[in-house]
Design a protein around this motif. Structure first.
Motif, PDB file in Angstrom:
ATOM      1  N   LEU A   1      28.086  52.369  40.400  1.00  0.00           N
ATOM      2  CA  LEU A   1      28.879  51.384  40.680  1.00  0.00           C
ATOM      3  C   LEU A   1      29.128  50.734  39.242  1.00  0.00           C
ATOM      4  CD1 LEU A   1      26.927  50.843  43.782  1.00  0.00           C
ATOM      5  CD2 LEU A   1      28.921  52.554  43.643  1.00  0.00           C
ATOM      6  N   ALA A   2      28.537  50.057  39.533  1.00  0.00           N
ATOM      7  CA  ALA A   2      28.744  48.899  38.150  1.00  0.00           C
ATOM      8  C   ALA A   2      29.571  49.908  36.856  1.00  0.00           C
ATOM      9  CB  ALA A   2      27.317  47.980  37.836  1.00  0.00           C
ATOM     10  N   ALA A   3      29.340  50.904  36.301  1.00  0.00           N
ATOM     11  CA  ALA A   3      30.119  51.936  35.793  1.00  0.00           C
ATOM     12  C   ALA A   3      31.615  52.155  36.088  1.00  0.00           C
ATOM     13  CB  ALA A   3      29.201  52.696  35.099  1.00  0.00           C
ATOM     14  N   LEU A   4      31.044  52.486  37.614  1.00  0.00           N
ATOM     15  CA  LEU A   4      32.310  52.996  37.894  1.00  0.00           C
ATOM     16  C   LEU A   4      33.639  52.176  38.011  1.00  0.00           C
ATOM     17  CD1 LEU A   4      31.774  55.087  41.391  1.00  0.00           C
ATOM     18  CD2 LEU A   4      32.376  55.663  39.543  1.00  0.00           C
ATOM     19  N   GLY A   5      33.189  50.584  38.201  1.00  0.00           N
ATOM     20  CA  GLY A   5      34.337  49.644  38.339  1.00  0.00           C
ATOM     21  C   GLY A   5      34.729  48.958  37.193  1.00  0.00           C
ATOM     22  N   GLY A   6      33.218  48.658  36.467  1.00  0.00           N
ATOM     23  CA  GLY A   6      33.120  48.255  35.182  1.00  0.00           C
ATOM     24  C   GLY A   6      34.652  48.666  34.198  1.00  0.00           C
ATOM     25  N   CYS A   7      34.646  50.636  34.152  1.00  0.00           N
ATOM     26  CA  CYS A   7      35.304  50.844  33.315  1.00  0.00           C
ATOM     27  C   CYS A   7      36.398  50.741  34.085  1.00  0.00           C
ATOM     28  CB  CYS A   7      35.082  52.400  33.875  1.00  0.00           C
ATOM     29  SG  CYS A   7      35.443  53.167  32.673  1.00  0.00           S
ATOM     30  N   THR A   8      37.248  51.001  35.433  1.00  0.00           N
ATOM     31  CA  THR A   8      38.542  50.719  35.457  1.00  0.00           C
ATOM     32  C   THR A   8      38.791  49.283  35.180  1.00  0.00           C
ATOM     33  OG1 THR A   8      38.379  52.331  36.990  1.00  0.00           O
ATOM     34  CG2 THR A   8      40.057  50.537  37.800  1.00  0.00           C
ATOM     35  N   ALA A   9      37.845  47.893  34.748  1.00  0.00           N
ATOM     36  CA  ALA A   9      38.277  47.029  35.660  1.00  0.00           C
ATOM     37  C   ALA A   9      38.160  46.332  34.182  1.00  0.00           C
ATOM     38  CB  ALA A   9      36.838  46.053  35.937  1.00  0.00           C
ATOM     39  N   ILE A  10      37.977  46.735  32.492  1.00  0.00           N
ATOM     40  CA  ILE A  10      38.179  47.333  31.488  1.00  0.00           C
ATOM     41  C   ILE A  10      39.664  47.456  31.249  1.00  0.00           C
ATOM     42  CG2 ILE A  10      37.456  47.721  29.247  1.00  0.00           C
ATOM     43  CD1 ILE A  10      34.534  47.628  30.167  1.00  0.00           C
ATOM     44  N   ASP A  11      40.143  48.245  31.473  1.00  0.00           N
ATOM     45  CA  ASP A  11      40.829  49.180  31.357  1.00  0.00           C
ATOM     46  C   ASP A  11      42.264  48.284  32.082  1.00  0.00           C
ATOM     47  OD1 ASP A  11      39.918  51.599  30.288  1.00  0.00           O
ATOM     48  OD2 ASP A  11      40.355  52.666  32.049  1.00  0.00           O
ATOM     49  N   VAL A  12      41.954  47.820  33.174  1.00  0.00           N
ATOM     50  CA  VAL A  12      42.996  47.021  33.696  1.00  0.00           C
ATOM     51  C   VAL A  12      42.701  45.488  33.087  1.00  0.00           C
ATOM     52  CG1 VAL A  12      43.510  45.374  35.536  1.00  0.00           C
ATOM     53  CG2 VAL A  12      43.050  48.321  36.520  1.00  0.00           C
ATOM     54  N   ASP A  13      42.066  44.389  32.384  1.00  0.00           N
ATOM     55  CA  ASP A  13      41.843  43.609  31.994  1.00  0.00           C
ATOM     56  C   ASP A  13      42.644  43.859  31.255  1.00  0.00           C
ATOM     57  OD1 ASP A  13      41.713  40.954  32.197  1.00  0.00           O
ATOM     58  OD2 ASP A  13      39.111  41.605  31.289  1.00  0.00           O
ATOM     59  N   LEU A  14      42.506  45.002  29.857  1.00  0.00           N
ATOM     60  CA  LEU A  14      42.622  44.580  28.524  1.00  0.00           C
ATOM     61  C   LEU A  14      44.277  44.488  28.798  1.00  0.00           C
ATOM     62  CD1 LEU A  14      40.227  47.242  26.655  1.00  0.00           C
ATOM     63  CD2 LEU A  14      40.358  44.467  26.717  1.00  0.00           C
ATOM     64  N   VAL A  15      44.871  45.248  29.729  1.00  0.00           N
ATOM     65  CA  VAL A  15      47.059  44.664  29.433  1.00  0.00           C
ATOM     66  C   VAL A  15      46.930  43.851  30.359  1.00  0.00           C
ATOM     67  CG1 VAL A  15      48.620  46.377  29.872  1.00  0.00           C
ATOM     68  CG2 VAL A  15      46.404  47.650  28.665  1.00  0.00           C
ATOM     69  N   ALA A  16      46.453  44.167  31.175  1.00  0.00           N
ATOM     70  CA  ALA A  16      47.061  42.734  32.467  1.00  0.00           C
ATOM     71  C   ALA A  16      47.054  40.936  31.332  1.00  0.00           C
ATOM     72  CB  ALA A  16      46.507  42.816  33.948  1.00  0.00           C
ATOM     73  N   SER A  17      45.575  40.782  31.166  1.00  0.00           N
ATOM     74  CA  SER A  17      45.175  39.750  30.931  1.00  0.00           C
ATOM     75  C   SER A  17      46.155  39.206  29.493  1.00  0.00           C
ATOM     76  CB  SER A  17      44.245  39.483  30.437  1.00  0.00           C
ATOM     77  OG  SER A  17      43.450  40.744  29.036  1.00  0.00           O
ATOM     78  N   ARG A  18      47.294  40.244  28.896  1.00  0.00           N
ATOM     79  CA  ARG A  18      47.960  40.212  27.083  1.00  0.00           C
ATOM     80  C   ARG A  18      49.345  39.618  28.459  1.00  0.00           C
ATOM     81  NH1 ARG A  18      48.151  46.147  25.205  1.00  0.00           N
ATOM     82  NH2 ARG A  18      45.629  46.049  24.722  1.00  0.00           N
ATOM     83  N   ARG A  19      49.170  39.874  29.605  1.00  0.00           N
ATOM     84  CA  ARG A  19      50.713  39.041  30.326  1.00  0.00           C
ATOM     85  C   ARG A  19      50.119  37.844  30.178  1.00  0.00           C
ATOM     86  NH1 ARG A  19      51.320  44.037  28.807  1.00  0.00           N
ATOM     87  NH2 ARG A  19      52.600  45.595  29.418  1.00  0.00           N
ATOM     88  N   ALA A  20      49.203  37.233  31.904  1.00  0.00           N
ATOM     89  CA  ALA A  20      48.907  36.201  31.727  1.00  0.00           C
ATOM     90  C   ALA A  20      47.301  36.027  31.953  1.00  0.00           C
ATOM     91  CB  ALA A  20      49.616  35.482  33.212  1.00  0.00           C
ATOM     92  N   GLU A  21      46.636  35.175  31.602  1.00  0.00           N
ATOM     93  CA  GLU A  21      45.108  34.910  31.633  1.00  0.00           C
ATOM     94  C   GLU A  21      44.586  34.543  33.740  1.00  0.00           C
ATOM     95  OE1 GLU A  21      41.394  35.031  31.003  1.00  0.00           O
ATOM     96  OE2 GLU A  21      42.623  35.807  28.887  1.00  0.00           O
ATOM     97  N   PRO A  22      44.035  36.232  34.185  1.00  0.00           N
ATOM     98  CA  PRO A  22      44.048  35.605  35.505  1.00  0.00           C
ATOM     99  C   PRO A  22      42.963  34.459  35.775  1.00  0.00           C
ATOM    100  CG  PRO A  22      42.701  37.474  34.378  1.00  0.00           C
ATOM    101  CD  PRO A  22      43.096  36.656  33.560  1.00  0.00           C
ATOM    102  N   ALA A  23      43.539  34.058  36.682  1.00  0.00           N
ATOM    103  CA  ALA A  23      42.812  32.488  37.760  1.00  0.00           C
ATOM    104  C   ALA A  23      41.651  32.926  38.132  1.00  0.00           C
ATOM    105  CB  ALA A  23      44.005  31.996  39.232  1.00  0.00           C
ATOM    106  N   ARG A  24      41.025  34.501  38.803  1.00  0.00           N
ATOM    107  CA  ARG A  24      40.279  35.524  39.650  1.00  0.00           C
ATOM    108  C   ARG A  24      40.268  36.633  39.099  1.00  0.00           C
ATOM    109  NH1 ARG A  24      41.690  34.766  44.837  1.00  0.00           N
ATOM    110  NH2 ARG A  24      42.776  35.724  45.332  1.00  0.00           N
ATOM    111  N   PHE A  25      39.435  37.041  38.488  1.00  0.00           N
ATOM    112  CA  PHE A  25      39.176  38.552  38.662  1.00  0.00           C
ATOM    113  C   PHE A  25      38.034  39.409  38.890  1.00  0.00           C
ATOM    114  CE2 PHE A  25      38.695  42.317  36.738  1.00  0.00           C
ATOM    115  CZ  PHE A  25      40.278  43.203  35.566  1.00  0.00           C
ATOM    116  N   VAL A  26      38.134  39.762  40.481  1.00  0.00           N
ATOM    117  CA  VAL A  26      36.381  40.264  40.934  1.00  0.00           C
ATOM    118  C   VAL A  26      37.008  41.662  41.109  1.00  0.00           C
ATOM    119  CG1 VAL A  26      34.702  40.574  42.791  1.00  0.00           C
ATOM    120  CG2 VAL A  26      35.996  37.884  41.785  1.00  0.00           C
ATOM    121  N   VAL A  27      36.146  42.931  41.261  1.00  0.00           N
ATOM    122  CA  VAL A  27      36.215  44.082  41.495  1.00  0.00           C
ATOM    123  C   VAL A  27      34.984  44.211  42.115  1.00  0.00           C
ATOM    124  CG1 VAL A  27      36.080  46.423  40.047  1.00  0.00           C
ATOM    125  CG2 VAL A  27      37.270  44.358  39.315  1.00  0.00           C
TER     126      VAL A  27
END
Length: 142
Positions: free
Chosen positions: A46-72
């Motif tokens: 489960l951690a691998a499933l969520g972690g893989c997608t979290a990294i994909d999303v975070d690496l791009v989205a956080s270039r626009r703005a630093e998230p105040a909350r990021f929970v998967v």
């Protein structure tokens, strides 16, 4: 397998129902049967499933703005099929992300759904492997 494509971990027994999982970079995760606070193999899946997608999303989205909350949150049902074999069903990966107000936060919020879909459809090796199904070879070294 080539040196470039190979990924591996080593699992060493440290006690009854207790194991250390090591990667080639020296990282260690404690693995167990669920009788204590060690992660179980299913929890690591489960951690691998969520972690893989979290990294994909975070690496791009956080270039626009630093998230105040990021929970998967990742969940699923462990079931036993008619033949008595265990597996997981109803796997879900839920994103709970908040960006600050303003233009940068708006841009980040706008791209998150597309990033989640891209990760699912083509980027996340873990979820794509699970969904497509890949044979697993098991053997004992002599």
């Amino acid at each position: 397998m080539t040196a470039e494509s190979l990924r591996s971990v080593e699992i060493e027994r440290t006690g009854a129902g207790a194991y250390d999982v090591r990667n080639v970079r020296g990282g260690v995760i404690e693995l167990g049967t669920g009788d204590d606070d060690r992660f179980t193999p299913v929890e690591l899946l489960l951690a691998a499933l969520g972690g893989c997608t979290a990294i994909d999303v975070d690496l791009v989205a956080s270039r626009r703005a630093e998230p105040a909350r990021f929970v998967v949150r990742v969940r699923g049902d462990k079931v036993r099929d008619e033949g008595g074999a265990n597996r997981m069903e109803n796997l879900e990966v839920e994103f709970d992300i908040e960006f600050p107000p303003g233009t940068d936060g708006d841009q980040a919020r706008k791209i998150v759904p597309r990033l989640i879909q891209q990760s699912h459809d083509r980027l996340c090796t873990v979820s794509r492997t699970v969904e497509l199904g890949t044979p697993v070879s098991t053997f004992q070294r002599h």
